[in-house]
Scaffold this active site. Sequence first.
Site, PDB file in Angstrom:
ATOM      1  N   ASN A  11      18.924   1.634   4.358  1.00 26.11           N
ATOM      2  CA  ASN A  11      18.574   2.160   3.136  1.00 26.11           C
ATOM      3  C   ASN A  11      18.413   3.546   3.272  1.00 26.11           C
ATOM      4  O   ASN A  11      16.903   3.230   3.312  1.00 26.11           O
ATOM      5  CB  ASN A  11      17.339   0.818   2.476  1.00 26.11           C
ATOM      6  CG  ASN A  11      16.975   1.369   0.755  1.00 26.11           C
ATOM      7  OD1 ASN A  11      17.933   2.836   0.601  1.00 26.11           O
ATOM      8  ND2 ASN A  11      15.931   1.345   0.346  1.00 26.11           N
ATOM      9  N   LYS A  13      18.236   5.745   0.925  1.00 29.12           N
ATOM     10  CA  LYS A  13      17.501   5.788   0.000  1.00 29.12           C
ATOM     11  C   LYS A  13      17.972   7.622  -0.577  1.00 29.12           C
ATOM     12  O   LYS A  13      19.177   7.730  -0.316  1.00 29.12           O
ATOM     13  CB  LYS A  13      16.136   6.557  -0.015  1.00 29.12           C
ATOM     14  CG  LYS A  13      15.497   4.806   0.522  1.00 29.12           C
ATOM     15  CD  LYS A  13      13.312   5.082   0.846  1.00 29.12           C
ATOM     16  CE  LYS A  13      13.852   3.234   1.399  1.00 29.12           C
ATOM     17  NZ  LYS A  13      11.622   3.130   1.659  1.00 29.12           N
ATOM     18  N   HIS A  97      14.187  -3.246  -5.322  1.00 30.19           N
ATOM     19  CA  HIS A  97      13.859  -1.993  -3.984  1.00 30.19           C
ATOM     20  C   HIS A  97      12.824  -2.107  -4.606  1.00 30.19           C
ATOM     21  O   HIS A  97      12.506  -2.030  -5.978  1.00 30.19           O
ATOM     22  CB  HIS A  97      14.722  -1.166  -3.575  1.00 30.19           C
ATOM     23  CG  HIS A  97      14.190  -0.760  -2.494  1.00 30.19           C
ATOM     24  ND1 HIS A  97      12.958   0.352  -2.440  1.00 30.19           N
ATOM     25  CD2 HIS A  97      13.928  -1.020  -1.061  1.00 30.19           C
ATOM     26  CE1 HIS A  97      12.100  -0.097  -1.384  1.00 30.19           C
ATOM     27  NE2 HIS A  97      12.955  -0.195  -0.624  1.00 30.19           N
ATOM     28  N   GLU A  99      10.608   0.046  -4.513  1.00 28.09           N
ATOM     29  CA  GLU A  99      10.536   1.337  -5.670  1.00 28.09           C
ATOM     30  C   GLU A  99      11.711   1.567  -6.608  1.00 28.09           C
ATOM     31  O   GLU A  99      10.637   2.618  -7.577  1.00 28.09           O
ATOM     32  CB  GLU A  99      11.641   2.567  -4.757  1.00 28.09           C
ATOM     33  CG  GLU A  99      10.621   2.603  -3.517  1.00 28.09           C
ATOM     34  CD  GLU A  99      11.386   3.513  -1.783  1.00 28.09           C
ATOM     35  OE1 GLU A  99      12.263   3.686  -2.149  1.00 28.09           O
ATOM     36  OE2 GLU A  99      10.677   3.346  -0.621  1.00 28.09           O
ATOM     37  N   GLU A 169       9.765  -8.026   1.651  1.00 23.29           N
ATOM     38  CA  GLU A 169       9.117  -6.387   1.714  1.00 23.29           C
ATOM     39  C   GLU A 169       8.259  -6.114   1.196  1.00 23.29           C
ATOM     40  O   GLU A 169       7.843  -6.056   0.431  1.00 23.29           O
ATOM     41  CB  GLU A 169      10.415  -5.014   1.474  1.00 23.29           C
ATOM     42  CG  GLU A 169      12.028  -5.024   1.379  1.00 23.29           C
ATOM     43  CD  GLU A 169      12.297  -4.132   1.679  1.00 23.29           C
ATOM     44  OE1 GLU A 169      12.934  -3.059   2.782  1.00 23.29           O
ATOM     45  OE2 GLU A 169      12.352  -3.355   0.108  1.00 23.29           O
ATOM     46  N   GLY A 175       7.059   1.938   4.556  1.00 22.00           N
ATOM     47  CA  GLY A 175       7.268   3.844   4.949  1.00 22.00           C
ATOM     48  C   GLY A 175       5.812   4.356   4.930  1.00 22.00           C
ATOM     49  O   GLY A 175       5.242   5.647   5.140  1.00 22.00           O
ATOM     50  N   SER A 215       8.572  -0.863   7.328  1.00 19.72           N
ATOM     51  CA  SER A 215       8.300   0.240   8.879  1.00 19.72           C
ATOM     52  C   SER A 215       8.525  -0.227   9.897  1.00 19.72           C
ATOM     53  O   SER A 215       8.520  -0.399  10.536  1.00 19.72           O
ATOM     54  CB  SER A 215       6.501   0.233   8.986  1.00 19.72           C
ATOM     55  OG  SER A 215       5.951   1.245   8.500  1.00 19.72           O
TER      56      SER A 215
HETATM   57  P1  PGA Z   1      10.449   1.881   5.586  1.00 18.95           P
HETATM   58  O1  PGA Z   1      11.890   1.138   4.797  1.00 18.95           O
HETATM   59  O2  PGA Z   1      11.788   1.002   6.985  1.00 18.95           O
HETATM   60  O3  PGA Z   1      10.932   3.255   5.352  1.00 18.95           O
HETATM   61  O4  PGA Z   1       9.234   1.466   5.475  1.00 18.95           O
HETATM   62  C1  PGA Z   1      11.608   0.023   4.217  1.00 18.95           C
HETATM   63  C2  PGA Z   1      12.504  -0.238   3.400  1.00 18.95           C
HETATM   64  O5  PGA Z   1      11.671   0.687   2.110  1.00 18.95           O
HETATM   65  O6  PGA Z   1      13.946  -0.968   2.444  1.00 18.95           O
END
Ligand code: PGA
Length: 253
Positions: A11, A13, A97, A99, A169, A175, A215
């Site tokens: 992803n 983003k 997601h 976010e 997640e 992140g 992560s």
């Molecule tokens: P990250 O993000 O691997 O940077 O923690 C995962 C995600 O949001 O899908």
Amino acid sequence: MTTRRSLIAGNWKMHKTGDEAVQTVQQLKTLVADAGDVEVMVAPPFTALTQVATTLAGSTIALGAQNMHWEAKGAFTGEIAPAMLVSAGCRYVIIGHSERRQFFGETDATVNRKIHAALAAGLSPVFCIGESEAQRDAGQTFSVLDKQVKNGLEGLFSKDLQSLVVAYEPIWAIGTGKTATNDQAQEVHAHLRRLMAEILDNTLAQTMRILYGGSVNPGNVKGLMAMPDLDGALVGGASLDPETFSQLVHYQG
Ligand code: PGA
């Protein structure tokens, strides 16, 4: 035992212009050309989709989008319809997601509409769920996830959901560099599979892929993927660099 083909999904983003995205997948195509057992997907920003699709022609890497609207067309400034993603070459679409939920007001109800629309358009939804740190600390992880799953899949039956991918997640792991431990992740994935068997059916629950996200990096991927109910990863930060992402795809060896 059911075998589920692992999916390692990137992803991206809000990263990479069209040209940068093309450069990344050009390298990635070569780096993961031998990854037959593992399915690879990348989800670039909308503006890079067609360029990436062209670059990926003839490769086994699948294309995904990061979001979509549930309506087929109309006066929805700034939104992208499911058929637009299909015509851009997408097979997958990430839905709900954290976010999107946190910063753009998505709710279980909008997620549900999007999953219906994605399936109707022939896209495989990657349905994201996860608890916050406060919810985990309060012992609410399972109840929060159960609610997200039941609301997100309302009105859908196992016959509709053959292509559904779930991504667990935990919000506190996205992140942050804080990953769920292998056991924490396995505990949740096993719970989710039991829930799917209960609300849908056992055959679908056994074949449905449940990805872990938050992560994931080359140092922790192997341990996570060794857990019996983890069927792949949804990767943010570590998917941006093709060499690093290729290490994740090659977690087996
Ligand atoms: P990250 O993000 O691997 O940077 O923690 C995962 C995600 O949001 O899908």
